[in-house]
Write a protein that holds these residues in place. Structure first.
Motif, PDB file in Angstrom:
ATOM      1  N   ALA A 121     -25.686  16.402  21.679  1.00  0.00           N
ATOM      2  CA  ALA A 121     -24.976  16.604  20.426  1.00  0.00           C
ATOM      3  C   ALA A 121     -23.756  17.486  20.664  1.00  0.00           C
ATOM      4  O   ALA A 121     -23.760  18.350  21.528  1.00  0.00           O
ATOM      5  N   ASN A 122     -22.729  17.240  19.896  1.00  0.00           N
ATOM      6  CA  ASN A 122     -21.504  18.032  19.951  1.00  0.00           C
ATOM      7  C   ASN A 122     -21.372  18.770  18.627  1.00  0.00           C
ATOM      8  O   ASN A 122     -21.172  18.151  17.587  1.00  0.00           O
ATOM      9  N   LEU A 123     -21.486  20.087  18.645  1.00  0.00           N
ATOM     10  CA  LEU A 123     -21.413  20.888  17.437  1.00  0.00           C
ATOM     11  C   LEU A 123     -19.958  21.095  17.028  1.00  0.00           C
ATOM     12  O   LEU A 123     -19.129  21.514  17.830  1.00  0.00           O
ATOM     13  N   VAL A 124     -19.647  20.779  15.763  1.00  0.00           N
ATOM     14  CA  VAL A 124     -18.299  20.934  15.222  1.00  0.00           C
ATOM     15  C   VAL A 124     -18.180  22.240  14.455  1.00  0.00           C
ATOM     16  O   VAL A 124     -17.187  22.938  14.547  1.00  0.00           O
ATOM     17  N   ASP A 125     -19.222  22.593  13.675  1.00  0.00           N
ATOM     18  CA  ASP A 125     -19.138  23.781  12.847  1.00  0.00           C
ATOM     19  C   ASP A 125     -20.523  24.314  12.513  1.00  0.00           C
ATOM     20  O   ASP A 125     -21.506  23.580  12.489  1.00  0.00           O
ATOM     21  N   LEU A 126     -20.571  25.616  12.257  1.00  0.00           N
ATOM     22  CA  LEU A 126     -21.733  26.311  11.743  1.00  0.00           C
ATOM     23  C   LEU A 126     -21.282  26.984  10.461  1.00  0.00           C
ATOM     24  O   LEU A 126     -20.363  27.813  10.482  1.00  0.00           O
ATOM     25  N   LEU A 127     -21.884  26.613   9.330  1.00  0.00           N
ATOM     26  CA  LEU A 127     -21.479  27.121   8.026  1.00  0.00           C
ATOM     27  C   LEU A 127     -22.660  27.855   7.401  1.00  0.00           C
ATOM     28  O   LEU A 127     -23.760  27.318   7.330  1.00  0.00           O
ATOM     29  N   VAL A 128     -22.436  29.106   6.928  1.00  0.00           N
ATOM     30  CA  VAL A 128     -23.513  29.942   6.414  1.00  0.00           C
ATOM     31  C   VAL A 128     -23.355  30.152   4.915  1.00  0.00           C
ATOM     32  O   VAL A 128     -22.275  30.517   4.447  1.00  0.00           O
ATOM     33  N   GLN A 129     -24.458  29.931   4.169  1.00  0.00           N
ATOM     34  CA  GLN A 129     -24.476  30.186   2.735  1.00  0.00           C
ATOM     35  C   GLN A 129     -24.720  31.675   2.487  1.00  0.00           C
ATOM     36  O   GLN A 129     -25.217  32.384   3.372  1.00  0.00           O
ATOM     37  N   PRO A 130     -24.414  32.166   1.280  1.00  0.00           N
ATOM     38  CA  PRO A 130     -24.645  33.586   0.977  1.00  0.00           C
ATOM     39  C   PRO A 130     -26.096  34.034   1.183  1.00  0.00           C
ATOM     40  O   PRO A 130     -26.335  35.185   1.554  1.00  0.00           O
ATOM     41  N   ASN A 131     -27.077  33.145   0.984  1.00  0.00           N
ATOM     42  CA  ASN A 131     -28.483  33.526   1.168  1.00  0.00           C
ATOM     43  C   ASN A 131     -28.920  33.490   2.631  1.00  0.00           C
ATOM     44  O   ASN A 131     -30.071  33.764   2.944  1.00  0.00           O
ATOM     45  N   GLY A 132     -28.026  33.120   3.535  1.00  0.00           N
ATOM     46  CA  GLY A 132     -28.331  33.080   4.958  1.00  0.00           C
ATOM     47  C   GLY A 132     -28.725  31.717   5.480  1.00  0.00           C
ATOM     48  O   GLY A 132     -28.763  31.513   6.700  1.00  0.00           O
ATOM     49  N   ASP A 133     -29.071  30.767   4.584  1.00  0.00           N
ATOM     50  CA  ASP A 133     -29.313  29.399   5.044  1.00  0.00           C
ATOM     51  C   ASP A 133     -28.025  28.880   5.676  1.00  0.00           C
ATOM     52  O   ASP A 133     -26.934  29.314   5.304  1.00  0.00           O
ATOM     53  N   TYR A 134     -28.138  27.974   6.618  1.00  0.00           N
ATOM     54  CA  TYR A 134     -26.930  27.505   7.301  1.00  0.00           C
ATOM     55  C   TYR A 134     -26.975  26.011   7.592  1.00  0.00           C
ATOM     56  O   TYR A 134     -28.029  25.392   7.588  1.00  0.00           O
ATOM     57  N   TYR A 135     -25.794  25.473   7.827  1.00  0.00           N
ATOM     58  CA  TYR A 135     -25.597  24.058   8.144  1.00  0.00           C
ATOM     59  C   TYR A 135     -24.995  23.944   9.531  1.00  0.00           C
ATOM     60  O   TYR A 135     -24.069  24.692   9.883  1.00  0.00           O
ATOM     61  N   LEU A 136     -25.489  23.005  10.299  1.00  0.00           N
ATOM     62  CA  LEU A 136     -24.862  22.604  11.547  1.00  0.00           C
ATOM     63  C   LEU A 136     -24.234  21.242  11.308  1.00  0.00           C
ATOM     64  O   LEU A 136     -24.883  20.346  10.762  1.00  0.00           O
ATOM     65  N   VAL A 137     -22.982  21.089  11.701  1.00  0.00           N
ATOM     66  CA  VAL A 137     -22.263  19.828  11.538  1.00  0.00           C
ATOM     67  C   VAL A 137     -21.749  19.420  12.906  1.00  0.00           C
ATOM     68  O   VAL A 137     -21.180  20.242  13.634  1.00  0.00           O
ATOM     69  N   GLY A 138     -21.942  18.165  13.265  1.00  0.00           N
ATOM     70  CA  GLY A 138     -21.480  17.719  14.570  1.00  0.00           C
ATOM     71  C   GLY A 138     -21.617  16.218  14.734  1.00  0.00           C
ATOM     72  O   GLY A 138     -21.704  15.469  13.764  1.00  0.00           O
ATOM     73  N   THR A 139     -21.650  15.812  15.995  1.00  0.00           N
ATOM     74  CA  THR A 139     -21.742  14.399  16.351  1.00  0.00           C
ATOM     75  C   THR A 139     -22.819  14.247  17.412  1.00  0.00           C
ATOM     76  O   THR A 139     -22.938  15.073  18.314  1.00  0.00           O
ATOM     77  N   THR A 140     -23.598  13.178  17.300  1.00  0.00           N
ATOM     78  CA  THR A 140     -24.651  12.902  18.265  1.00  0.00           C
ATOM     79  C   THR A 140     -24.696  11.408  18.560  1.00  0.00           C
ATOM     80  O   THR A 140     -24.051  10.616  17.869  1.00  0.00           O
ATOM     81  N   LYS A 141     -25.441  11.054  19.578  1.00  0.00           N
ATOM     82  CA  LYS A 141     -25.684   9.642  19.884  1.00  0.00           C
ATOM     83  C   LYS A 141     -27.186   9.416  19.829  1.00  0.00           C
ATOM     84  O   LYS A 141     -27.931  10.094  20.505  1.00  0.00           O
TER      85      LYS A 141
END
Length: 109
Positions: free
Chosen positions: A1-21
Motif C-alpha cells: 500500500a502507498n499511504l497518501v495522507d493521515l488525517l486526525v479527527q478532534p477525538n483522536g480517531d484517524y483516517y488513512l488514505v492511500g492506494t493499494t493493489k
C-alpha cells in the motif's frame, strides 16, 4: 500500500488514505470486502480506512474499480472527508467514466 495522507479527527480517531493493489488486510482478517464499489481488477485502487484513537480498525473502503485509480490528496473538514486522485489505465470505472483523468469523492465520516 502507498499511504497518501493521515488525517486526525478532534477525538483522536484517524483516517488513512492511500492506494493499494488487491485490497487491504489487518491482523490477518480482510476488512471491507462488502464495501467495494466494484471488484478490483488487480490494478491500483484508492482506499480510506478509519481507526479509533487506540488504533483499532472501524472500517475500510476500497474506492476503485477495474481501472487503474490512485489517491493523490485528502482533506478532512468539519463534516466531510474529501479524497482526490487520478486514473491512468484508460479504462472506465465508477470513478473514471472517461478513462484517463482526475476524480474527487466526498465521504461523510
Amino acid at each position: 500500500a502507498n499511504l497518501v495522507d493521515l488525517l486526525v479527527q478532534p477525538n483522536g480517531d484517524y483516517y488513512l488514505v492511500g492506494t493499494t493493489k488487491g485490497g487491504m488486510t489487518t491482523g490477518g482478517a480482510r476488512l471491507g470486502a462488502s464495501l467495494y464499489v466494484e471488484n478490483d481488477g488487480g490494478l491500483a485502487d484508492p482506499f480510506v480506512a478509519k481507526f479509533t484513537n487506540a488504533g483499532a480498525p472501524i472500517w475500510i473502503a476500497n474506492l476503485g474499480g477495474a481501472s487503474d485509480e490512485t489517491a493523490t490528496h485528502a482533506l478532512l473538514t468539519n463534516n466531510q472527508l474529501l479524497v482526490a486522485g487520478k486514473c491512468s489505465s484508460g479504462g472506465t470505472s465508477t470513478l473514471c467514466s472517461a478513462g484517463n483523468g482526475h476524480w474527487l469523492v466526498s465521504l461523510n465520516p
